[in-house]
Write a protein that holds these residues in place. Structure first.
Motif, PDB file in Angstrom:
ATOM      1  N   ILE A 287       0.851  -1.184   0.000  1.00 54.40           N
ATOM      2  CA  ILE A 287       0.000   0.000   0.000  1.00 54.40           C
ATOM      3  C   ILE A 287       0.888   1.236   0.000  1.00 54.40           C
ATOM      4  CG2 ILE A 287      -0.187   0.029   2.531  1.00 54.40           C
ATOM      5  CD1 ILE A 287      -2.990   1.207   2.216  1.00 54.40           C
ATOM      6  N   ASN A 312      -6.568  -1.135  -5.167  1.00 54.56           N
ATOM      7  CA  ASN A 312      -6.370  -0.057  -4.196  1.00 54.56           C
ATOM      8  C   ASN A 312      -7.287  -0.234  -2.989  1.00 54.56           C
ATOM      9  OD1 ASN A 312      -4.606   1.031  -6.027  1.00 54.56           O
ATOM     10  ND2 ASN A 312      -5.889   2.773  -6.598  1.00 54.56           N
ATOM     11  N   SER A 313      -6.719  -0.046  -1.802  1.00 55.47           N
ATOM     12  CA  SER A 313      -7.480  -0.071  -0.545  1.00 55.47           C
ATOM     13  C   SER A 313      -8.122  -1.418  -0.247  1.00 55.47           C
ATOM     14  CB  SER A 313      -8.549   1.028  -0.524  1.00 55.47           C
ATOM     15  OG  SER A 313      -7.957   2.297  -0.581  1.00 55.47           O
ATOM     16  N   LEU A 317      -4.844  -4.643   3.301  1.00 58.75           N
ATOM     17  CA  LEU A 317      -3.818  -3.611   3.211  1.00 58.75           C
ATOM     18  C   LEU A 317      -4.131  -2.445   4.154  1.00 58.75           C
ATOM     19  CD1 LEU A 317      -3.455  -3.459  -0.691  1.00 58.75           C
ATOM     20  CD2 LEU A 317      -2.619  -5.190   0.926  1.00 58.75           C
TER      21      LEU A 317
END
Length: 438
Positions: A287, A312-313, A317
């Motif tokens: 991340i 992402n996200s 993470l």
């Protein structure tokens, strides 16, 4: 100079490497994993400040996996956070509550973090920052510095090759590509300059400001010699960028959370327009974050600059990042990391003097560099030519054979779970190795 005596068995790693080469290019998944001694090693597990290879060798770890393991390997709080949240899901293709909680923490601690987006690694976050800078300023170029590492993508893979004959003069440096296969004409995107030379930056900026969208810098030149900024240098960059309405971008991939929860920008009291954080953010989980002042990040918020990413996200993470920060929030954590780093730096200097070795140790404490050179300090990438690279390599090999693991380019990291006994053991092993080199 004779070879360092081999004291550890790596036969199982050697067999696995040959097997690996049949399916992995070069037998590794990152170029820099090739360069362990005597060859790429395979690891079995890690806990706290120790890593263990497949041959059963135990290493006191100062690589911290190239920096991310700031709270040590397999920290129970981080693992608990990840396990509990992963049970709720892995990836939603939508928002979840912990994203907000993590962003609120970064907003609390990092001076420039009005708004942010999460990515997977430093390389992609850096490209996002450059895209924002170009969009807001309407300019295409950026200034970067020799020896600073901003990821491995084409437009930042320059200025990393130390070749005195080809680098040109300080006042008119040449841009040298780091690798084959870089796109043609991409060097038109940037100007590479020596670091810590504010007068030269001001001159080049004055001559080219209509084309310069940003100046990007590591606030501490961690990747090449762990060189600190000269007094007033970062402040000067801030003033230059403000004067010409260009973005000041801090690459805090290494310094972030290691110099403190607010990063190097908090430590030096210099607020950039945009910053990138990664490595120590999430204890080895992939991340990163691009953070910035609202006036710059608003372009992403409004969708004028596209930032995206399927992974992402992801739940694990974000949970890992929150768990890591929660450990770092404990009272006195960063004070301890600094103190242990200074203890180790001073101890290395002491045993170098006792053994008559020209070991140069410099850095901030939480991270620092050691190498052999007959100078008092090194202030920029070109100064690294003073290091006796074969001797430095032998030192690192000797330390590894004594169970102390250091990054191959001479960089040391301190974690929140190192203790004084670990520091003193490393110093004792350094003295043995220095005597053997002598």
């Amino acid at each position: 100079m004779q070879d360092i005596k081999m004291q550890l068995d790596h036969s199982k790693s050697a067999v696995l490497l040959e097997r690996s080469k049949k399916v992995l290019a070069g037998g590794v998944s990152s170029e820099f994993r090739k360069f362990n001694h005597p060859h790429a090693l395979f690891y079995d597990h890690a806990e706290g400040v120790y890593t263990y290879d497949v041959d059963g060798n135990k290493y006191l770890d100062f690589t911290l996996s190239q920096g991310p393991m700031i709270v040590g390997h397999s920290h129970p709080h981080v693992l608990k956070r990840v396990q509990e949240y992963s049970e709720k899901g892995q990836l939603f293709a939508g928002q979840h509550i912990l994203e907000i909680e993590l962003a609120e923490k970064l907003n609390k601690y990092i001076p420039s973090a009005d708004l942010m987006r999460f990515c997977l690694d430093g390389s992609t976050a850096i490209q996002t920052a450059l895209r924002v800078a170009r969009a807001k300023t309407g300019r295409n170029k950026f200034i970067r510095f020799e020896g600073h590492y901003h990821g491995w993508l084409d437009n930042v893979s320059w200025g990393l090759t130390l070749d005195e004959e080809k680098m040109g003069t300080r006042e008119n440096p040449n841009s040298l590509p780091w690798t084959s296969g870089i796109a043609n004409n991409i060097e038109q995107e940037f100007i590479v300059l020596p670091w810590n030379d504010l007068e030269l930056v001001a001159k080049i900026m004055n001559e080219n400001y209509k084309d310069i969208a940003a100046i990007i810098t590591e606030p501490i030149m961690c990747n090449s010699g762990c060189i600190l900024p000269e007094e007033g240098f970062l402040k000067g960059l801030r003033e230059i960028c403000t004067k010409y309405n260009s973005a000041l971008i801090f690459d805090e991939v290494i310094t972030g959370f290691r110099t403190g929860l607010g990063g190097a920008q908090k430590y030096f009291n210099i607020t950039p327009d945009l910053s990138v954080f990664a490595k120590a953010l999430a204890s080895g989980y992939p991340i990163s974050a691009i953070v910035g002042k609202k006036e710059w990040m608003q372009l992403i918020a409004e969708g004028k600059v596209i930032h995206a990413g399927t992974m992402n996200s992801a739940c694990a993470l974000i949970a890992a990042a929150l768990g890591t920060i929660e450990v770092l929030e404990e009272d006195g954590t960063h004070k301890r990391i600094f103190a242990l780093g200074h203890r180790l730096m001073n101890g290395l200097r002491k045993v170098a003097k006792e053994t008559g070795q020209n070991l140069l140790v410099q850095g901030l404490g939480p991270m620092f560099h050691s190498g052999f050179a007959n100078v008092d300090s090194i202030k920029d990438f070109r100064g690294i030519i003073a290091y006796e690279q074969p001797k430095s390599k032998m030192f690192i090999q000797g330390m590894q054979q004594r169970g102390v693991r250091i990054i191959g380019r001479g960089l040391w990291y301190i974690s929140a779970v190192h203790e004084e006994e670990h520091i003193d053991f490393a110093i004792a092993m350094a003295k043995e190795t220095l005597l053997e080199l002598k």
